[in-house]
Design a protein around this motif. Structure first.
Motif, PDB file in Angstrom:
ATOM      1  N   SER A 115     -13.626  55.646   1.325  1.00  0.00           N
ATOM      2  CA  SER A 115     -12.985  54.437   0.825  1.00  0.00           C
ATOM      3  C   SER A 115     -13.485  54.098  -0.567  1.00  0.00           C
ATOM      4  N   ALA A 116     -12.675  53.330  -1.280  1.00  0.00           N
ATOM      5  CA  ALA A 116     -13.061  52.820  -2.597  1.00  0.00           C
ATOM      6  C   ALA A 116     -12.593  51.383  -2.695  1.00  0.00           C
ATOM      7  N   GLN A 117     -13.502  50.489  -3.097  1.00  0.00           N
ATOM      8  CA  GLN A 117     -13.176  49.073  -3.215  1.00  0.00           C
ATOM      9  C   GLN A 117     -13.814  48.484  -4.464  1.00  0.00           C
ATOM     10  N   ASN A 118     -13.086  47.594  -5.106  1.00  0.00           N
ATOM     11  CA  ASN A 118     -13.540  47.024  -6.373  1.00  0.00           C
ATOM     12  C   ASN A 118     -14.033  45.593  -6.285  1.00  0.00           C
ATOM     13  N   VAL A 119     -13.536  44.816  -5.323  1.00  0.00           N
ATOM     14  CA  VAL A 119     -13.824  43.386  -5.308  1.00  0.00           C
ATOM     15  C   VAL A 119     -14.563  42.940  -4.055  1.00  0.00           C
ATOM     16  N   THR A 120     -14.332  43.587  -2.936  1.00  0.00           N
ATOM     17  CA  THR A 120     -14.983  43.186  -1.687  1.00  0.00           C
ATOM     18  C   THR A 120     -15.711  44.369  -1.050  1.00  0.00           C
ATOM     19  N   ILE A 121     -16.624  44.040  -0.142  1.00  0.00           N
ATOM     20  CA  ILE A 121     -17.338  45.062   0.632  1.00  0.00           C
ATOM     21  C   ILE A 121     -16.377  45.617   1.692  1.00  0.00           C
ATOM     22  N   PRO A 122     -16.415  46.913   1.967  1.00  0.00           N
ATOM     23  CA  PRO A 122     -15.526  47.479   2.999  1.00  0.00           C
ATOM     24  C   PRO A 122     -15.689  46.760   4.337  1.00  0.00           C
ATOM     25  N   PRO A 222      -7.954  48.169  -2.514  1.00  0.00           N
ATOM     26  CA  PRO A 222      -8.762  48.932  -1.559  1.00  0.00           C
ATOM     27  C   PRO A 222      -8.007  50.151  -1.025  1.00  0.00           C
ATOM     28  N   VAL A 223      -8.673  51.285  -1.039  1.00  0.00           N
ATOM     29  CA  VAL A 223      -8.076  52.544  -0.584  1.00  0.00           C
ATOM     30  C   VAL A 223      -8.967  53.157   0.484  1.00  0.00           C
ATOM     31  N   LEU A 224      -8.352  53.606   1.561  1.00  0.00           N
ATOM     32  CA  LEU A 224      -9.075  54.289   2.628  1.00  0.00           C
ATOM     33  C   LEU A 224      -8.379  55.597   2.925  1.00  0.00           C
ATOM     34  N   TYR A 225      -9.137  56.703   2.849  1.00  0.00           N
ATOM     35  CA  TYR A 225      -8.604  58.027   3.217  1.00  0.00           C
ATOM     36  C   TYR A 225      -9.176  58.383   4.580  1.00  0.00           C
ATOM     37  N   VAL A 226      -8.289  58.550   5.545  1.00  0.00           N
ATOM     38  CA  VAL A 226      -8.692  58.840   6.919  1.00  0.00           C
ATOM     39  C   VAL A 226      -8.447  60.315   7.209  1.00  0.00           C
ATOM     40  N   LYS A 255      -2.968  63.121  -4.179  1.00  0.00           N
ATOM     41  CA  LYS A 255      -3.253  62.170  -5.262  1.00  0.00           C
ATOM     42  C   LYS A 255      -4.498  61.352  -4.952  1.00  0.00           C
ATOM     43  N   TYR A 256      -4.566  60.808  -3.729  1.00  0.00           N
ATOM     44  CA  TYR A 256      -5.694  59.931  -3.424  1.00  0.00           C
ATOM     45  C   TYR A 256      -6.977  60.713  -3.161  1.00  0.00           C
ATOM     46  N   LYS A 257      -6.864  61.948  -2.732  1.00  0.00           N
ATOM     47  CA  LYS A 257      -8.060  62.794  -2.667  1.00  0.00           C
ATOM     48  C   LYS A 257      -8.658  62.943  -4.056  1.00  0.00           C
ATOM     49  N   THR A 258      -7.789  63.222  -5.039  1.00  0.00           N
ATOM     50  CA  THR A 258      -8.239  63.399  -6.418  1.00  0.00           C
ATOM     51  C   THR A 258      -8.839  62.105  -6.961  1.00  0.00           C
ATOM     52  N   LEU A 259      -8.176  60.970  -6.715  1.00  0.00           N
ATOM     53  CA  LEU A 259      -8.689  59.697  -7.198  1.00  0.00           C
ATOM     54  C   LEU A 259     -10.052  59.374  -6.598  1.00  0.00           C
ATOM     55  N   LEU A 260     -10.221  59.650  -5.318  1.00  0.00           N
ATOM     56  CA  LEU A 260     -11.515  59.392  -4.687  1.00  0.00           C
ATOM     57  C   LEU A 260     -12.576  60.350  -5.198  1.00  0.00           C
ATOM     58  N   ASP A 261     -12.184  61.587  -5.502  1.00  0.00           N
ATOM     59  CA  ASP A 261     -13.133  62.530  -6.108  1.00  0.00           C
ATOM     60  C   ASP A 261     -13.612  62.004  -7.466  1.00  0.00           C
TER      61      ASP A 261
END
Length: 284
Positions: A115-122, A222-226, A255-261
């Motif tokens: 996961s990636a988050q900018n404003v809140t804790i997961p 917020p993005v979550l890759y499951v 796309k989101y795999k790359t962004l999380l990388d």
């Protein structure tokens, strides 16, 4: 049995995967209906997740579609065997909106989470007081019983880390989220201390993107890759003010795999991240 009005995310995904298999095989819905001796509308309902499909029918359809991916077919059959009332989050059906149950369902069946988050804790790492502060800030204002139901549900989601074999979890958090004081200083400090403790679990890695990072990362929500038991069932969940959005196309997953990388490469190592979290907590 009438069609379901609100299939779960996994029920809908089972149907979507059956549709993909049919389309890849170049088969029409009427041909699948003919194989199963049902009307074409029933195939449409199966492929939308609105009615269930038996394991036996999944395997018959897979053979008809010339699908020899045994792992994928086994995974689809496992979804078909699931039923409402089987899992802890089913007790919130009719109490919380379906999106809350869908995310708990995805986490429950995941083999890994990023996961990636900018404003809140997961959500998986939030304390009760922190989560309560967030839900109290929802617009329009929630009634107290709704707030408490959401908080209780969020706390139970973290049970996945108590398993003998918990899913591997990487949480990438921007420094901005660590410095937000939702609920006040005491709540924020408690939250950071809890995050440090959670980061020491063997299955958990917390990495912080510091303010000093010079890399722009196209993740503003917020993005979550499951990660699922088979790659074909991987799912991306995007959290927005309009609710949860679930993505599963090959293009979106890539796309989101790359962004999380990219986000991971811009973040501090786990130990350096813990030190930064500890430093911010001491400032409160």
């Amino acid at each position: 049995m009438p069609p379901r009005d609100n299939p779960t995310a996994r029920q809908a995904r089972l149907g979507a995967e059956l549709r993909k298999l049919r389309e890849r095989a170049g088969k029409a819905a009427r041909e699948a209906a003919g194989l199963l001796s049902v009307d074409q509308a029933k195939i449409s309902h199966m492929e939308s997740g609105r009615i269930g499909v038996s394991e036996e029918r999944i395997r018959r359809l897979a053979t008809f579609y010339s699908c020899d991916n045994a792992a994928l077919i086994d995974a689809l059959c496992a979804i078909a065997r699931e039923h409402r009332g089987q899992f802890w989050f089913d007790e919130y059906r009719g109490i919380l909106a379906p999106g809350f149950l869908d995310i708990a369902e995805l986490e429950h069946h995941a083999t890994a989470l990023r996961s990636a988050q900018n404003v809140t804790i997961p959500g998986l790492f939030q304390t009760e007081n922190y989560a309560r502060a967030l839900f109290h800030g929802v617009t329009p204002k929630l009634p107290p019983e709704e707030v408490e139901a959401r908080v209780e549900h969020r706390m139970k989601r973290a049970r996945i880390f108590d398993r003998v074999e918990p899913p591997a979890c990487l949480a990438i958090i921007h420094e901005a989220a660590l410095r937000m004081r939702f609920g006040g200083r005491k709540v924020a400090r408690e939250q950071l201390e809890h995050l440090i403790e959670a980061s020491q679990r063997p299955s958990v890695a917390v990495r912080v993107i510091p303010f000093t990072s010079e890399v722009f990362i196209e993740i503003t929500q917020p993005v979550l890759y499951v990660t699922s038991s088979v790659p074909q069932l991987d799912t991306v969940q995007i959290d927005s003010a309009l609710g949860n959005h679930f993505l599963d196309s090959e293009v979106d997953l890539a796309k989101y795999k790359t962004l999380l990388d990219i986000a991971e490469s811009a973040s501090l190592a786990p130990e350096a991240s813990r030190q930064l979290i500890h430093h911010i907590a001491r400032e409160l």
